[in-house]
Design a protein around this motif. Structure first.
Motif, mmCIF file in Angstrom:
data_model
loop_
_atom_site.group_PDB
_atom_site.id
_atom_site.type_symbol
_atom_site.label_atom_id
_atom_site.label_comp_id
_atom_site.label_asym_id
_atom_site.label_seq_id
_atom_site.Cartn_x
_atom_site.Cartn_y
_atom_site.Cartn_z
ATOM 1 N N ILE A 150 0.904 -1.266 -0.029
ATOM 2 C CA ILE A 150 0.129 -0.101 0.023
ATOM 3 C C ILE A 150 0.872 1.126 0.074
ATOM 4 N N ASN A 151 0.266 2.374 -0.246
ATOM 5 C CA ASN A 151 1.036 3.564 -0.231
ATOM 6 C C ASN A 151 0.697 4.428 0.870
ATOM 7 N N ILE A 152 1.499 5.060 1.558
ATOM 8 C CA ILE A 152 1.427 5.722 2.646
ATOM 9 C C ILE A 152 1.667 7.168 2.363
ATOM 10 N N THR A 153 0.796 8.171 2.686
ATOM 11 C CA THR A 153 0.738 9.360 2.380
ATOM 12 C C THR A 153 1.218 10.121 3.575
ATOM 13 N N VAL A 154 2.058 11.282 3.542
ATOM 14 C CA VAL A 154 2.878 11.755 4.688
ATOM 15 C C VAL A 154 2.701 13.508 4.185
ATOM 16 N N PRO A 155 2.195 14.352 5.082
ATOM 17 C CA PRO A 155 2.407 15.371 4.621
ATOM 18 C C PRO A 155 3.537 16.263 5.021
ATOM 19 N N PHE A 156 4.208 16.891 3.863
ATOM 20 C CA PHE A 156 5.579 17.357 4.013
ATOM 21 C C PHE A 156 5.377 18.677 3.047
ATOM 22 N N ASP A 157 6.327 19.674 3.410
ATOM 23 C CA ASP A 157 6.137 20.894 2.686
ATOM 24 C C ASP A 157 6.971 20.527 1.200
ATOM 25 N N ALA A 158 6.226 21.052 0.153
ATOM 26 C CA ALA A 158 6.799 20.779 -1.031
ATOM 27 C C ALA A 158 8.100 21.233 -1.354
ATOM 28 N N GLU A 159 8.435 22.538 -1.002
ATOM 29 C CA GLU A 159 9.828 23.219 -1.305
ATOM 30 C C GLU A 159 10.793 22.652 -0.394
ATOM 31 N N LYS A 160 10.641 21.932 0.657
ATOM 32 C CA LYS A 160 11.589 21.209 1.454
ATOM 33 C C LYS A 160 11.988 19.661 0.892
ATOM 34 N N LEU A 161 10.873 19.203 0.530
ATOM 35 C CA LEU A 161 10.975 17.937 -0.197
ATOM 36 C C LEU A 161 11.706 18.239 -1.654
ATOM 37 N N SER A 162 11.509 18.924 -2.297
ATOM 38 C CA SER A 162 12.253 19.354 -3.458
ATOM 39 C C SER A 162 13.832 19.624 -3.249
ATOM 40 N N ALA A 163 14.082 20.390 -2.225
ATOM 41 C CA ALA A 163 15.272 20.940 -1.557
ATOM 42 C C ALA A 163 16.083 19.431 -1.070
ATOM 43 N N LEU A 164 15.232 18.669 -0.365
ATOM 44 C CA LEU A 164 15.987 17.207 -0.025
ATOM 45 C C LEU A 164 16.226 16.362 -1.025
ATOM 46 N N ASP A 165 15.262 16.286 -1.962
ATOM 47 C CA ASP A 165 15.458 15.254 -3.405
ATOM 48 C C ASP A 165 16.674 15.910 -3.859
ATOM 49 N N PHE A 166 16.896 17.314 -4.293
ATOM 50 C CA PHE A 166 18.012 17.685 -4.919
ATOM 51 C C PHE A 166 19.326 17.371 -4.136
ATOM 52 N N CYS A 167 19.322 17.465 -2.897
ATOM 53 C CA CYS A 167 20.756 17.175 -2.219
ATOM 54 C C CYS A 167 20.705 15.739 -2.375
ATOM 55 N N LEU A 168 19.912 14.938 -1.942
ATOM 56 C CA LEU A 168 19.856 13.395 -1.897
ATOM 57 C C LEU A 168 20.568 12.824 -3.505
ATOM 58 N N GLU A 169 19.945 13.449 -4.467
ATOM 59 C CA GLU A 169 20.168 13.127 -5.807
ATOM 60 C C GLU A 169 21.896 13.041 -6.100
ATOM 61 N N LYS A 170 22.537 13.990 -5.475
ATOM 62 C CA LYS A 170 23.944 13.987 -5.456
ATOM 63 C C LYS A 170 24.668 12.565 -4.984
ATOM 64 N N GLU A 171 23.832 11.942 -4.157
ATOM 65 C CA GLU A 171 24.346 10.697 -3.542
ATOM 66 C C GLU A 171 23.707 9.438 -4.190
ATOM 67 N N ASN A 172 23.001 9.837 -5.458
ATOM 68 C CA ASN A 172 22.176 8.749 -6.079
ATOM 69 C C ASN A 172 21.271 8.192 -5.172
ATOM 70 N N ASP A 173 20.397 9.007 -4.318
ATOM 71 C CA ASP A 173 19.562 8.424 -3.433
ATOM 72 C C ASP A 173 18.367 9.515 -3.745
ATOM 73 N N SER A 174 17.221 9.145 -3.016
ATOM 74 C CA SER A 174 16.096 9.887 -2.858
ATOM 75 C C SER A 174 15.516 9.915 -1.604
ATOM 76 N N ALA A 175 14.400 11.035 -1.384
ATOM 77 C CA ALA A 175 13.643 10.833 -0.016
ATOM 78 C C ALA A 175 12.655 9.462 -0.087
ATOM 79 N N GLN A 176 12.099 9.022 -1.129
ATOM 80 C CA GLN A 176 11.403 7.797 -1.129
ATOM 81 C C GLN A 176 12.161 6.564 -0.821
ATOM 82 N N LYS A 177 13.572 6.764 -1.260
ATOM 83 C CA LYS A 177 14.242 5.308 -0.758
ATOM 84 C C LYS A 177 14.397 5.433 0.715
ATOM 85 N N ARG A 178 14.923 6.756 1.113
ATOM 86 C CA ARG A 178 15.118 6.681 2.606
ATOM 87 C C ARG A 178 13.872 6.593 3.427
ATOM 88 N N MET A 179 12.860 7.081 2.873
ATOM 89 C CA MET A 179 11.553 6.571 3.739
ATOM 90 C C MET A 179 11.330 5.048 3.687
#
Length: 99
Positions: A4-33
């Motif tokens: 199933i999918n779990i929905t977690v509310p999170f600020d869109a700009e913060k998520l975008s910045a998090l994904d941008f920084c994790l992309e440098k490590e070949n990672d994503s917020a989705q994988k980390r979650m």
């Protein structure tokens, strides 16, 4: 097991910045979650219950699988029989040649 999918509310700009920084490590917020949720599951759910759920999700392998049926293909022709050279049958009378 079904997923199933779990929905977690999170600020869109913060998520975008998090994904941008994790992309440098070949990672994503989705994988980390997903990793964090797996760790939480393993830490919180007792091992006997996890083993039970894993065994329930594993396919039953008690019966051996039957071999697959061969498709109806053209019958293979029989190999040709060897051809022997023709040998004349002698009736006991030999003919003299040139002589």
């Amino acid at each position: 097991m079904s997923k199933i999918n779990i929905t977690v509310p999170f600020d869109a700009e913060k998520l975008s910045a998090l994904d941008f920084c994790l992309e440098k490590e070949n990672d994503s917020a989705q994988k980390r979650m997903e990793q964090a949720l797996t760790e939480l599951y393993e830490k919180t759910v007792p091992e006997p219950l996890r083993e039970y759920l894993d065994s329930k999700a594993a396919p039953a392998t008690s019966k051996p699988k039957r071999p697959a049926r061969q498709s109806a293909s053209k019958p293979q022709p029989a190999p040709p029989k060897p051809v022997l050279p023709a040998v004349p049958i002698s009736d006991g009378k030999e003919e003299k040649l040139n002589g």
